[in-house]
Motif scaffolding. Structure first.
Motif, PDB file in Angstrom:
ATOM      1  N   VAL A 103      10.142  -2.262 -10.074  1.00 21.33           N
ATOM      2  CA  VAL A 103      10.126  -1.091 -10.864  1.00 21.33           C
ATOM      3  C   VAL A 103       9.474   0.088  -9.573  1.00 21.33           C
ATOM      4  N   ASN A 104      10.140   1.094  -9.535  1.00 17.60           N
ATOM      5  CA  ASN A 104       9.809   2.027  -8.474  1.00 17.60           C
ATOM      6  C   ASN A 104      10.021   3.644  -8.873  1.00 17.60           C
ATOM      7  N   LEU A 105       9.507   4.334  -8.455  1.00 14.36           N
ATOM      8  CA  LEU A 105       9.713   5.899  -8.447  1.00 14.36           C
ATOM      9  C   LEU A 105      10.248   6.428  -7.080  1.00 14.36           C
ATOM     10  N   SER A 106      11.415   7.374  -7.373  1.00 10.05           N
ATOM     11  CA  SER A 106      11.825   7.970  -6.281  1.00 10.05           C
ATOM     12  C   SER A 106      11.380   9.536  -6.173  1.00 10.05           C
ATOM     13  N   GLY A 107      10.851   9.892  -4.867  1.00 12.18           N
ATOM     14  CA  GLY A 107      10.845  11.211  -4.671  1.00 12.18           C
ATOM     15  C   GLY A 107       9.622  11.667  -5.215  1.00 12.18           C
ATOM     16  N   VAL A 108       8.653  10.867  -5.505  1.00  7.32           N
ATOM     17  CA  VAL A 108       7.309  11.660  -6.262  1.00  7.32           C
ATOM     18  C   VAL A 108       6.367  11.729  -5.149  1.00  7.32           C
ATOM     19  N   GLY A 109       5.153  12.313  -5.666  1.00  7.35           N
ATOM     20  CA  GLY A 109       4.104  12.888  -4.772  1.00  7.35           C
ATOM     21  C   GLY A 109       2.770  11.934  -4.724  1.00  7.35           C
ATOM     22  N   CYS A 110       2.745  11.273  -6.004  1.00  3.29           N
ATOM     23  CA  CYS A 110       1.548  10.328  -5.970  1.00  3.29           C
ATOM     24  C   CYS A 110       2.160   8.618  -6.010  1.00  3.29           C
ATOM     25  N   PRO A 111       1.505   7.854  -5.615  1.00  2.00           N
ATOM     26  CA  PRO A 111       1.656   6.494  -5.685  1.00  2.00           C
ATOM     27  C   PRO A 111       1.704   5.858  -7.098  1.00  2.00           C
ATOM     28  N   ASP A 112       2.763   4.922  -7.442  1.00  2.00           N
ATOM     29  CA  ASP A 112       2.551   4.078  -8.643  1.00  2.00           C
ATOM     30  C   ASP A 112       3.802   3.486  -8.740  1.00  2.00           C
ATOM     31  N   LEU A 113       3.671   2.329  -9.714  1.00  2.00           N
ATOM     32  CA  LEU A 113       4.497   1.404  -9.783  1.00  2.00           C
ATOM     33  C   LEU A 113       4.684   0.745  -8.445  1.00  2.00           C
ATOM     34  N   GLY A 114       5.995   0.543  -7.845  1.00  2.00           N
ATOM     35  CA  GLY A 114       6.171  -0.340  -6.686  1.00  2.00           C
ATOM     36  C   GLY A 114       5.494  -1.746  -6.899  1.00  2.00           C
ATOM     37  N   SER A 115       5.854  -2.563  -7.925  1.00  2.00           N
ATOM     38  CA  SER A 115       5.333  -3.761  -8.398  1.00  2.00           C
ATOM     39  C   SER A 115       6.245  -4.710  -8.868  1.00  2.00           C
ATOM     40  N   ILE A 116       6.027  -5.882  -9.202  1.00  2.00           N
ATOM     41  CA  ILE A 116       6.621  -7.069  -9.314  1.00  2.00           C
ATOM     42  C   ILE A 116       7.448  -7.607  -8.226  1.00  2.00           C
ATOM     43  N   LEU A 117       6.976  -8.056  -7.165  1.00  2.00           N
ATOM     44  CA  LEU A 117       7.443  -8.338  -5.784  1.00  2.00           C
ATOM     45  C   LEU A 117       8.030  -9.506  -5.548  1.00  2.00           C
ATOM     46  N   LEU A 118       9.026  -9.873  -5.096  1.00  2.00           N
ATOM     47  CA  LEU A 118       9.734 -11.073  -4.845  1.00  2.00           C
ATOM     48  C   LEU A 118       9.590 -11.206  -3.086  1.00  2.00           C
ATOM     49  N   MET A 119       9.415 -12.201  -2.720  1.00  2.00           N
ATOM     50  CA  MET A 119       9.220 -12.592  -1.229  1.00  2.00           C
ATOM     51  C   MET A 119       9.759 -13.923  -0.666  1.00  2.00           C
ATOM     52  N   PRO A 120      10.657 -14.049  -0.152  1.00  2.00           N
ATOM     53  CA  PRO A 120      11.237 -15.517   0.530  1.00  2.00           C
ATOM     54  C   PRO A 120      10.406 -15.790   1.637  1.00  2.00           C
ATOM     55  N   LEU A 121      10.191 -17.033   1.981  1.00  2.00           N
ATOM     56  CA  LEU A 121       9.475 -17.558   3.068  1.00  2.00           C
ATOM     57  C   LEU A 121      10.155 -18.688   3.497  1.00  2.00           C
ATOM     58  N   THR A 122      10.130 -19.375   4.893  1.00  2.00           N
ATOM     59  CA  THR A 122      10.241 -20.625   5.063  1.00  2.00           C
ATOM     60  C   THR A 122       8.769 -21.156   5.828  1.00  2.00           C
ATOM     61  N   GLY A 123       8.966 -22.407   6.011  1.00  2.00           N
ATOM     62  CA  GLY A 123       7.807 -23.024   6.789  1.00  2.00           C
ATOM     63  C   GLY A 123       6.775 -23.477   5.659  1.00  2.00           C
ATOM     64  N   GLU A 124       5.494 -23.363   6.375  1.00  2.00           N
ATOM     65  CA  GLU A 124       4.215 -23.561   5.523  1.00  2.00           C
ATOM     66  C   GLU A 124       4.040 -22.469   4.488  1.00  2.00           C
ATOM     67  N   LEU A 125       3.673 -22.854   3.233  1.00  2.00           N
ATOM     68  CA  LEU A 125       3.384 -21.944   2.372  1.00  2.00           C
ATOM     69  C   LEU A 125       2.247 -20.881   2.433  1.00  2.00           C
ATOM     70  N   GLN A 126       2.639 -19.585   2.287  1.00  2.00           N
ATOM     71  CA  GLN A 126       1.496 -18.488   2.680  1.00  2.00           C
ATOM     72  C   GLN A 126       1.777 -17.574   1.344  1.00  2.00           C
ATOM     73  N   VAL A 127       0.331 -17.290   0.779  1.00  2.00           N
ATOM     74  CA  VAL A 127       0.561 -16.335  -0.176  1.00  2.00           C
ATOM     75  C   VAL A 127      -0.308 -15.136  -0.115  1.00  2.00           C
ATOM     76  N   ASP A 128      -0.822 -15.048   1.107  1.00  2.00           N
ATOM     77  CA  ASP A 128      -1.684 -13.741   1.446  1.00  2.00           C
ATOM     78  C   ASP A 128      -0.721 -12.865   2.230  1.00  2.00           C
ATOM     79  N   HIS A 129      -0.366 -11.640   1.427  1.00  2.00           N
ATOM     80  CA  HIS A 129       0.585 -10.534   1.728  1.00  2.00           C
ATOM     81  C   HIS A 129       0.246 -10.149   3.264  1.00  2.00           C
ATOM     82  N   ALA A 130      -1.006 -10.118   3.361  1.00  2.00           N
ATOM     83  CA  ALA A 130      -1.537  -9.627   4.772  1.00  2.00           C
ATOM     84  C   ALA A 130      -1.088 -10.496   6.053  1.00  2.00           C
TER      85      ALA A 130
END
Length: 765
Positions: A103-130
């Protein structure tokens, strides 16, 4: 970062290349075969230089978009690799991606939404996005499709969408694989989420969104259901916990330590939570994940998902999205011009059709305005994301011309918001009012739409709603808190408590003028007279010593310490919002003849306007300035200056490539300006269904009109002797007859069939 071995990367790259070739052949998206409008779209335009667009797939007016998220917060909650201010989940120069937001907004001047993220990985499980972020390469995007290669994990990621659902496909190497669903990561200013594992292939929940531009009341939930194309071998949750003083065994939220739940599959709630699904994949094995969303309920999200994606059919879904984009973009056909011109033009049209977007579910339900716990039902489209201070100038007039059915749906949505919440919207976001920017812009959109001949809505209810905000006293007025003084004196004074006085009043003048024109059309003579007089209050701000507008104190005297260039680059400024006096003083579209007289006549007006451009006082990215290049048309014999200036703006501020927009697209506003300007006409005065003319960029433009609203099938704009040097109009014709004026009515545009511009390289004075 650890990277996979070269042989595995080579195999995956080879698989990717073969797939792309086959996909392009099946979908007919190859440049070699495509002359379709969608083939000219470059979704990367506007993804840097603060354009705030995104390259991920979305449908026209779609609820869901699947966007690579690369503005990952690093330590200290600062964004890494960004251009400092991120109001969108993707910025092209950034190098590290941490998932695909839905869920995202296009061309706006303030941050919002940008959420419900899917991320594929391989190898050891990591859950910290940093920690789990990866660089990416081989990035491609076109309408309805996005792909990139995740370097760290040797995974090819692809995404496409339907109207209310997204689907992503991940091609894995051999070995241990994971797909994360991260609800603690995103752009929104709100936290808090809930998840429930339904099975080893399905998970449901919701995420809290909102506080857009720091409005604490603009908060709402988005619900989701995610389904995997195969069952997971293992699964679980994670949760980032706050450290508890005095406890020996505790989780430290500041250190990036997360608690993993391996054998708990029921409910999970909190601020930084997520779920992981693990697999053991073979080389080249593909796993698809589809997500349906709703702003009403989890059940509705599931119903949306099953209605729009009953199975897993990624290629067919991408093909369907391409066809729909091509259908909508084919409303305009252009011939001639360079490849870069076509790319800029059709990408602008693409961006125009993202917002406002539909809000209702497949069953017609949507959250009521300012009452998200109340669910209304509609049998038509309910739209959301109304950035009206921006879009009244160009987006909505252009939608009225090109997509009148959708524009009427948006007008009806605004009226329904009034019925549900008591007020017309100002800057509405998913049925919450954010109160962003100045003025009373809904009045302009409603009046302008009606006056352009789109009258199929309840005009009496609309008029009552418009008059409510225009006349209600300050204490009860949610749109015009300075209305008492304004109604009496026809201006808003500068005070120590409010310093955007001039820019706020200028917006009220345009709104009141638009309402006055509607009152005149409806035979309401007294209202017309009063509103028209009120709209002339801008004259109180004019300081003849500067030839510009200047803030005025409550006693009617000018504010001392005036600096006409103060306000550049968002500096603190007295009297003006996000701009200087120069960037507002020509923003009187409803009374340019009156402004010309105030400035001392035509010659001084031209000199002052030229100064604005020549001394870099004009800001293409600031909405009040958008009409400036066309204002020379108000002085006979000086129209060539508009032709020169409009073409200069097109070439200077709009480009191909990520930096191709002059700042925020503002939900299609800048893109709409470009579309108009490249076609050779522009709606200079909101509330007046009139266009002013300039030289078209293309040899031929064919606008296909909607026969349910217009009698003509099409409008043809033909340009003779068109080259990059020949930008000056020598003569014009309208249906074979000489056209000797630089203003035409909307009625003339849509009832005539053939406009012809003859160009040359010498100004016609």
């Amino acid at each position: 970062m650890q990277y996979s071995n070269n042989s595995r990367i080579f195999k995956t790259h080879l698989n990717k290349s073969l797939f792309v070739i086959l996909t392009m052949a099946v979908l007919g998206m190859g440049r070699a075969t495509a002359k379709e409008p969608a083939a000219w779209v470059d979704p990367f335009i506007g993804t840097s230089n603060y354009g705030a667009t995104f390259p991920g797939p979305v449908m026209p007016w779609g609820m869901v978009s699947v966007v690579p998220f690369n503005v990952t917060p690093a330590q200290g909650n600062e964004y890494s690799n960004t251009d400092n201010w991120c109001s969108n989940p993707y910025v092209h120069p950034n190098k590290v991606m941490t998932g695909f937001s839905h869920v995202n907004l296009s061309g706006v001047g303030c941050p919002d939404l940008g959420s419900i993220l899917l991320m594929p990985l391989t190898g050891e499980l990591q859950v910290d996005h940093a920690q789990y972020g990866t660089t990416y390469s081989q990035e491609e995007a076109r309408p309805g499709y996005y792909t990139s290669f995740l370097d760290r994990y040797a995974i090819k990621a692809e995404a496409t969408t339907t109207l209310r659902t997204g689907i992503s496909r991940y091609t894995f190497p051999k070995g241990e694989a994971h797909i994360l669903l991260n609800l603690g990561h995103g752009l929104t200013n709100e936290s808090g989420a809930f998840m429930r594992m339904v099975s080893d292939t399905e998970i449901e929940g919701y995420k809290l969104m909102g506080t857009f531009c720091y409005n604490p009341d603009a908060v709402f939930p988005v619900y989701f259901v995610a389904e995997f194309s195969q069952p997971a071998l293992n699964r679980g949750y994670w949760k980032k916990q706050q450290k508890l003083p005095g406890h020996r065994h505790s989780w430290d939220a500041t250190s990036g330590t997360y608690k993993i739940y391996n054998n708990y599959f029921k409910d999970m709630a909190g601020e930084n939570i997520g779920a992981w699904y693990s697999f053991n994949t073979e080389e080249g094995e593909q796993i698809e994940v589809k997500i349906g969303v709703s702003y009403v309920s989890i059940d509705n999200a599931r119903e949306n998902l099953r209605a729009e994606q009953s199975g897993f059919a990624f290629d067919e879904t991408a093909q369907s999205a391409w066809r729909e984009w091509n259908k909508q973009l084919s409303t305009i056909e252009v011939e001639g011009g360079s490849d870069a011109d076509k790319t800029k033009f059709y990408t602008a049209l693409y961006h125009l059709l993202i917002h406002p977007n539909v809000l209702q579910d497949v069953n017609g339900q949507y959250p009521a305005m300012e009452s998200p716990d109340i669910h209304q039902v509609t049998d038509r489209n309910r739209y959301t994301v109304f950035s009206l201070w921006d879009t009244y100038r160009s987006v909505h007039p252009l939608l009225s011309l090109l997509y009148p059915e959708q524009q009427l749906g948006m007008v009806q949505s605004m009226l329904d918001m009034y019925k549900e919440g008591g007020w017309l919207p100002k800057w509405e976001l998913y049925s919450r009012e954010t109160n962003v920017m100045n003025g009373d812009p809904a009045l302009i959109v409603l009046a302008d739409t009606y006056l352009r001949g789109l009258t199929d809505f309840d005009i009496e209810t609309a008029y009552a709603a418009m008059m409510k905000s225009a006349t209600t006293p300050s204490a009860e007025n949610k749109i015009r808190p300075f209305n008492d003084f304004y109604l009496k004196h026809h201006y808003i004074p500068f005070t120590k408590d409010y310093d955007n006085s001039v820019s706020e009043a200028l917006e009220f003048y345009v709104a009141d003028y638009s309402l006055s024109q509607l009152a005149k059309a409806l035979g309401k003579k007294e209202d017309h007279k009063a509103l028209r007089q009120r709209a002339l209050g801008y004259k109180k701000y004019f300081d003849k010593n500067y030839g510009l507008l200047r803030p005025v104190l409550p006693d009617g005297s000018f504010m001392p310490g005036f600096d006409p260039v103060q306000g550049e680059n968002f500096e603190p400024v007295h009297g003006f919002h996000e701009g200087s006096s120069w960037q507002y003083s020509f923003a009187i579209p409803h009374d340019m003849p009156g402004l010309i007289r105030l400035m001392g006549g035509q010659k001084k007006f031209i000199q002052q306007l030229e100064t604005c451009f020549n001394e870099d006082l004009f800001d293409m990215g600031n909405e009040p300035d958008m009409g400036y290049p066309f204002l020379f048309n108000y002085v006979k014999g000086e129209e060539w200056r508009s032709q020169r200036t409009v073409r200069d703006c097109i070439n200077t501020y709009f480009h191909t490539g990520p930096a191709g927009l002059p700042g925020n697209d503002d939900t299609g506003t800048m893109s709409a300006w470009l579309i108009y300007s490249m076609m050779g006409f522009y709606p200079i005065a909101p509330g007046d269904p009139v266009y002013t003319l300039s030289s078209p960029v293309f040899d031929k433009v064919t606008i296909h009109l909607d026969n349910s609203h217009y009698d003509n099938d099409q409008i043809i704009i033909e340009t003779i002797n068109n080259t990059s040097e020949n930008i000056y109009i020598q003569k014009m014709e309208m249906d074979g007859q000489p056209l000797n004026k630089y203003f035409i009515s909307h009625e003339e545009l849509v009832t005539k069939q053939h406009f012809k511009f003859h160009l040359g390289n010498t100004p016609k004075k």
